[in-house]
Design a protein around this motif. Structure first.
Motif, PDB file in Angstrom:
ATOM      1  N   ILE A 164       0.842  -1.190   0.000  1.00  0.00           N
ATOM      2  CA  ILE A 164       0.000   0.000   0.000  1.00  0.00           C
ATOM      3  C   ILE A 164       0.879   1.241   0.000  1.00  0.00           C
ATOM      4  O   ILE A 164       2.081   1.162   0.225  1.00  0.00           O
ATOM      5  N   ILE A 165       0.263   2.367  -0.223  1.00  0.00           N
ATOM      6  CA  ILE A 165       0.971   3.634  -0.428  1.00  0.00           C
ATOM      7  C   ILE A 165       1.885   4.013   0.739  1.00  0.00           C
ATOM      8  O   ILE A 165       2.898   4.667   0.548  1.00  0.00           O
ATOM      9  N   THR A 166       1.562   3.602   1.948  1.00  0.00           N
ATOM     10  CA  THR A 166       2.368   3.981   3.109  1.00  0.00           C
ATOM     11  C   THR A 166       3.619   3.131   3.288  1.00  0.00           C
ATOM     12  O   THR A 166       4.529   3.528   4.011  1.00  0.00           O
ATOM     13  N   ASP A 167       3.671   1.977   2.653  1.00  0.00           N
ATOM     14  CA  ASP A 167       4.788   1.047   2.864  1.00  0.00           C
ATOM     15  C   ASP A 167       6.153   1.680   2.588  1.00  0.00           C
ATOM     16  O   ASP A 167       7.098   1.456   3.325  1.00  0.00           O
ATOM     17  N   LYS A 168       6.251   2.482   1.557  1.00  0.00           N
ATOM     18  CA  LYS A 168       7.549   3.071   1.209  1.00  0.00           C
ATOM     19  C   LYS A 168       7.917   4.285   2.070  1.00  0.00           C
ATOM     20  O   LYS A 168       8.989   4.851   1.935  1.00  0.00           O
ATOM     21  N   HIS A 169       7.014   4.677   2.979  1.00  0.00           N
ATOM     22  CA  HIS A 169       7.258   5.829   3.855  1.00  0.00           C
ATOM     23  C   HIS A 169       7.318   5.426   5.326  1.00  0.00           C
ATOM     24  O   HIS A 169       7.032   6.254   6.207  1.00  0.00           O
ATOM     25  N   GLU A 170       7.675   4.206   5.585  1.00  0.00           N
ATOM     26  CA  GLU A 170       7.685   3.671   6.952  1.00  0.00           C
ATOM     27  C   GLU A 170       8.540   4.513   7.903  1.00  0.00           C
ATOM     28  O   GLU A 170       8.115   4.840   9.005  1.00  0.00           O
ATOM     29  N   VAL A 171       9.738   4.872   7.474  1.00  0.00           N
ATOM     30  CA  VAL A 171      10.644   5.643   8.329  1.00  0.00           C
ATOM     31  C   VAL A 171      10.106   7.042   8.583  1.00  0.00           C
ATOM     32  O   VAL A 171      10.090   7.522   9.725  1.00  0.00           O
ATOM     33  N   GLU A 172       9.622   7.706   7.540  1.00  0.00           N
ATOM     34  CA  GLU A 172       9.076   9.055   7.690  1.00  0.00           C
ATOM     35  C   GLU A 172       7.838   9.057   8.594  1.00  0.00           C
ATOM     36  O   GLU A 172       7.658   9.953   9.426  1.00  0.00           O
ATOM     37  N   LEU A 173       6.992   8.035   8.446  1.00  0.00           N
ATOM     38  CA  LEU A 173       5.800   7.949   9.288  1.00  0.00           C
ATOM     39  C   LEU A 173       6.161   7.749  10.756  1.00  0.00           C
ATOM     40  O   LEU A 173       5.549   8.356  11.640  1.00  0.00           O
ATOM     41  N   ALA A 174       7.159   6.933  11.022  1.00  0.00           N
ATOM     42  CA  ALA A 174       7.603   6.727  12.403  1.00  0.00           C
ATOM     43  C   ALA A 174       8.151   8.018  12.990  1.00  0.00           C
ATOM     44  O   ALA A 174       7.868   8.358  14.146  1.00  0.00           O
ATOM     45  N   THR A 175       8.901   8.765  12.197  1.00  0.00           N
ATOM     46  CA  THR A 175       9.456  10.040  12.662  1.00  0.00           C
ATOM     47  C   THR A 175       8.341  11.029  12.986  1.00  0.00           C
ATOM     48  O   THR A 175       8.360  11.686  14.031  1.00  0.00           O
ATOM     49  N   LEU A 176       7.357  11.142  12.097  1.00  0.00           N
ATOM     50  CA  LEU A 176       6.230  12.044  12.341  1.00  0.00           C
ATOM     51  C   LEU A 176       5.433  11.613  13.572  1.00  0.00           C
ATOM     52  O   LEU A 176       5.050  12.445  14.394  1.00  0.00           O
ATOM     53  N   ALA A 177       5.197  10.331  13.692  1.00  0.00           N
ATOM     54  CA  ALA A 177       4.431   9.815  14.829  1.00  0.00           C
ATOM     55  C   ALA A 177       5.122  10.137  16.147  1.00  0.00           C
ATOM     56  O   ALA A 177       4.486  10.569  17.110  1.00  0.00           O
ATOM     57  N   GLN A 178       6.406   9.964  16.186  1.00  0.00           N
ATOM     58  CA  GLN A 178       7.158  10.266  17.398  1.00  0.00           C
ATOM     59  C   GLN A 178       7.157  11.766  17.683  1.00  0.00           C
ATOM     60  O   GLN A 178       7.015  12.196  18.829  1.00  0.00           O
ATOM     61  N   ARG A 179       7.285  12.574  16.651  1.00  0.00           N
ATOM     62  CA  ARG A 179       7.304  14.035  16.813  1.00  0.00           C
ATOM     63  C   ARG A 179       5.988  14.551  17.399  1.00  0.00           C
ATOM     64  O   ARG A 179       5.981  15.472  18.205  1.00  0.00           O
ATOM     65  N   TYR A 180       4.881  13.948  16.988  1.00  0.00           N
ATOM     66  CA  TYR A 180       3.569  14.458  17.400  1.00  0.00           C
ATOM     67  C   TYR A 180       2.879  13.620  18.473  1.00  0.00           C
ATOM     68  O   TYR A 180       1.696  13.816  18.739  1.00  0.00           O
ATOM     69  N   GLY A 181       3.602  12.724  19.100  1.00  0.00           N
ATOM     70  CA  GLY A 181       3.036  11.966  20.218  1.00  0.00           C
ATOM     71  C   GLY A 181       1.943  10.998  19.819  1.00  0.00           C
ATOM     72  O   GLY A 181       0.919  10.888  20.491  1.00  0.00           O
ATOM     73  N   PHE A 207      -3.054  19.054  14.179  1.00  0.00           N
ATOM     74  CA  PHE A 207      -2.880  19.842  12.955  1.00  0.00           C
ATOM     75  C   PHE A 207      -1.462  19.748  12.402  1.00  0.00           C
ATOM     76  O   PHE A 207      -1.261  19.805  11.188  1.00  0.00           O
ATOM     77  N   GLY A 208      -0.477  19.598  13.264  1.00  0.00           N
ATOM     78  CA  GLY A 208       0.890  19.398  12.782  1.00  0.00           C
ATOM     79  C   GLY A 208       1.023  18.094  12.027  1.00  0.00           C
ATOM     80  O   GLY A 208       1.610  18.035  10.933  1.00  0.00           O
ATOM     81  N   LEU A 209       0.467  17.024  12.593  1.00  0.00           N
ATOM     82  CA  LEU A 209       0.512  15.721  11.919  1.00  0.00           C
ATOM     83  C   LEU A 209      -0.253  15.766  10.607  1.00  0.00           C
ATOM     84  O   LEU A 209       0.239  15.290   9.581  1.00  0.00           O
ATOM     85  N   LEU A 210      -1.426  16.347  10.614  1.00  0.00           N
ATOM     86  CA  LEU A 210      -2.233  16.452   9.398  1.00  0.00           C
ATOM     87  C   LEU A 210      -1.465  17.165   8.281  1.00  0.00           C
ATOM     88  O   LEU A 210      -1.385  16.676   7.149  1.00  0.00           O
ATOM     89  N   GLU A 211      -0.888  18.297   8.608  1.00  0.00           N
ATOM     90  CA  GLU A 211      -0.148  19.079   7.610  1.00  0.00           C
ATOM     91  C   GLU A 211       1.040  18.296   7.055  1.00  0.00           C
ATOM     92  O   GLU A 211       1.285  18.284   5.848  1.00  0.00           O
TER      93      GLU A 211
END
Length: 102
Positions: free
Chosen positions: A3-20, A61-65
């Protein structure tokens, strides 16, 4: 199925950690195979860790953006606690796929 998110695993983890984010899941057309890059948006279900006063709005809103910037498309970001409609809940539950778990 990829799926579309598979290639962004690292970026998603970074964003998730940044925004709690405690848990981030993808649902809807991007999971069911009906995603059309020209017309579809991405649907995410999010659960945040406990936020300090005023922190929830910044986190949401930070995560959404940043999700919209990462995927270059519109994103619907739904908090798990906000789903009250049982039919919508069933629809989400039928297609949800974890993309990040703390």
């Amino acid at each position: 199925m990829s799926i579309i998110t598979d290639k962004h695993e690292v970026e998603l983890a970074t964003l998730a950690q940044r925004y709690g984010v405690a848990r981030l899941e993808l649902f809807g057309s991007a999971v069911t195979g009906e995603f059309d890059p020209a017309k579809s948006d991405l649907d995410f279900l999010v659960e945040f860790v406990e936020q300090p006063p005023g922190g929830m709005a910044r986190a949401y809103f930070g995560l959404l953006e940043e999700l919209e910037a990462l995927f270059c498309c519109s994103v619907d970001l739904v908090t798990d606690r906000s789903i009250k409609n049982p039919y919508f809940r069933q629809s989400v539950d039928e297609s949800r796929r974890p993309v990040y778990v703390a």
